[in-house]
Design an enzyme around this catalytic site. Structure first.
Site, PDB file in Angstrom:
ATOM      1  N   LYS A 198       0.936  -1.424   0.242  1.00 42.66           N
ATOM      2  CA  LYS A 198      -0.161  -0.090   0.298  1.00 42.66           C
ATOM      3  C   LYS A 198       0.904   1.494   0.296  1.00 42.66           C
ATOM      4  O   LYS A 198       2.045   1.232   0.022  1.00 42.66           O
ATOM      5  CB  LYS A 198      -0.586   0.188   1.144  1.00 42.66           C
ATOM      6  CG  LYS A 198      -1.970  -0.872   1.175  1.00 42.66           C
ATOM      7  CD  LYS A 198      -2.544  -1.200   2.380  1.00 42.66           C
ATOM      8  CE  LYS A 198      -4.169  -2.420   2.386  1.00 42.66           C
ATOM      9  NZ  LYS A 198      -5.069  -2.129   3.937  1.00 42.66           N
TER      10      LYS A 198
ATOM     11  N   TYR B 115     -12.882  -3.292  -2.783  1.00 45.53           N
ATOM     12  CA  TYR B 115     -13.694  -2.725  -1.821  1.00 45.53           C
ATOM     13  C   TYR B 115     -15.042  -2.877  -1.356  1.00 45.53           C
ATOM     14  O   TYR B 115     -15.014  -1.999  -0.872  1.00 45.53           O
ATOM     15  CB  TYR B 115     -12.480  -1.154  -1.153  1.00 45.53           C
ATOM     16  CG  TYR B 115     -11.428  -1.458  -0.603  1.00 45.53           C
ATOM     17  CD1 TYR B 115     -10.917  -2.860  -0.114  1.00 45.53           C
ATOM     18  CD2 TYR B 115     -10.227  -0.694  -1.354  1.00 45.53           C
ATOM     19  CE1 TYR B 115      -9.206  -2.224   0.900  1.00 45.53           C
ATOM     20  CE2 TYR B 115      -8.977  -0.880  -0.867  1.00 45.53           C
ATOM     21  CZ  TYR B 115      -8.602  -2.089  -0.308  1.00 45.53           C
ATOM     22  OH  TYR B 115      -7.408  -2.026   0.413  1.00 45.53           O
TER      23      TYR B 115
ATOM     24  N   ASN C 159      -1.730  -0.188   7.284  1.00 51.15           N
ATOM     25  CA  ASN C 159      -1.019  -0.779   7.314  1.00 51.15           C
ATOM     26  C   ASN C 159       0.341  -1.982   6.589  1.00 51.15           C
ATOM     27  O   ASN C 159       0.106  -3.546   6.555  1.00 51.15           O
ATOM     28  CB  ASN C 159      -2.321  -2.191   7.568  1.00 51.15           C
ATOM     29  CG  ASN C 159      -3.464  -2.297   6.594  1.00 51.15           C
ATOM     30  OD1 ASN C 159      -3.064  -1.652   5.648  1.00 51.15           O
ATOM     31  ND2 ASN C 159      -4.533  -3.329   7.250  1.00 51.15           N
TER      32      ASN C 159
ATOM     33  N   HIS D 104      -2.246  -5.696   1.099  1.00 42.84           N
ATOM     34  CA  HIS D 104      -3.065  -5.456   1.587  1.00 42.84           C
ATOM     35  C   HIS D 104      -3.200  -7.063   1.038  1.00 42.84           C
ATOM     36  O   HIS D 104      -2.460  -7.949   0.279  1.00 42.84           O
ATOM     37  CB  HIS D 104      -4.250  -4.908   0.301  1.00 42.84           C
ATOM     38  CG  HIS D 104      -5.353  -6.288  -0.125  1.00 42.84           C
ATOM     39  ND1 HIS D 104      -6.583  -6.369   0.459  1.00 42.84           N
ATOM     40  CD2 HIS D 104      -5.593  -6.732  -1.253  1.00 42.84           C
ATOM     41  CE1 HIS D 104      -7.528  -6.877  -0.432  1.00 42.84           C
ATOM     42  NE2 HIS D 104      -6.721  -7.654  -1.060  1.00 42.84           N
TER      43      HIS D 104
ATOM     44  N   GLU E 215      -9.031 -11.569  -7.287  1.00 40.49           N
ATOM     45  CA  GLU E 215      -8.417 -10.238  -7.549  1.00 40.49           C
ATOM     46  C   GLU E 215      -7.407 -10.868  -8.218  1.00 40.49           C
ATOM     47  O   GLU E 215      -6.201  -9.140  -8.579  1.00 40.49           O
ATOM     48  CB  GLU E 215      -8.278 -10.478  -6.075  1.00 40.49           C
ATOM     49  CG  GLU E 215      -8.848  -9.870  -4.680  1.00 40.49           C
ATOM     50  CD  GLU E 215      -8.197  -9.833  -3.547  1.00 40.49           C
ATOM     51  OE1 GLU E 215      -7.109 -10.275  -3.019  1.00 40.49           O
ATOM     52  OE2 GLU E 215      -9.465  -9.080  -2.950  1.00 40.49           O
TER      53      GLU E 215
END
Ligand code: CMP
Length: 161
Positions: free
Chosen positions: A17, A57, A120, A123, A134
């Site tokens: 990220k 998402y 964080n 992913h 994905e």
């Protein structure tokens, strides 16, 4: 014979990220997956637009944090990785640690490198079914590579390969 249906060809999708990119953690994060023994079969840098984020998402679109999550995910390019291995979806999630980074186990990427729920670092696909979707979302067929990895002799036992 493999231990499960997909065997060592199971795939997972990982995103480093924007916080991982900005904090100079690309090598550290990719290194952890390499050290675990996973095979990288796809790797690229890209920017995520609103359309792909709404799809990726979809389960969070109606949540109050979606707008800030989308802004964060567009705040810099990301690295997308497709990795392959035995039970790789579960293995990658353990390497990443739980979503709330402040509660993630030491030794995991989030446990060692992050404190936030949104920022964080990574992913990772949460199921084999979602991983398949994905991987297709972020990689074209000709961006994925099928090749032999010499170290597999020492990563997996004969009956696991
Ligand atoms: P990820 O694994 O990418 O899946 C969904 C993401 O939504 C998650 O990591 C977090 O980055 C983010 N997220 C989940 N819950 C929250 C929350 N309560 N507040 C902010 N971001 C969240």
């Amino acid at each position: 014979m493999s231990l499960n249906m997909k065997g060592i060809k199971e795939k997972s999708l990982i995103i480093v990220k924007p916080d991982g990119i900005q904090r100079g953690l690309i090598g550290e994060v990719i290194g952890r997956f390499e050290n675990k023994g996973l095979k990288i079969v796809g790797l690229k840098m890209m920017s995520l637009d609103e359309v792909v984020l709404r799809e990726h998402y979809a389960h969070h679109v109606d949540k109050p944090f979606f707008k800030s999550l989308a802004n964060f995910m567009q705040s810099s390019p990301v690295i997308v990785l497709c990795v392959e291995g035995l039970n790789v979806v579960d293995a990658v999630r353990l390497v990443c640690g739980v979503t709330k980074a402040y509660a993630a186990d030491p030794g995991s990427i989030r446990g060692d490198l992050a404190m936030s729920t949104a920022c964080n670092v990574v992913h990772a696909s949460d199921s084999v079914e979602n991983a398949e979707k994905e991987v297709k979302r972020f990689f074209k067929e000709d961006e994925l590579f099928d090749y032999d990895k010499a170290e597999y002799m020492h990563v997996y036992a004969e009956d696991e390969r």
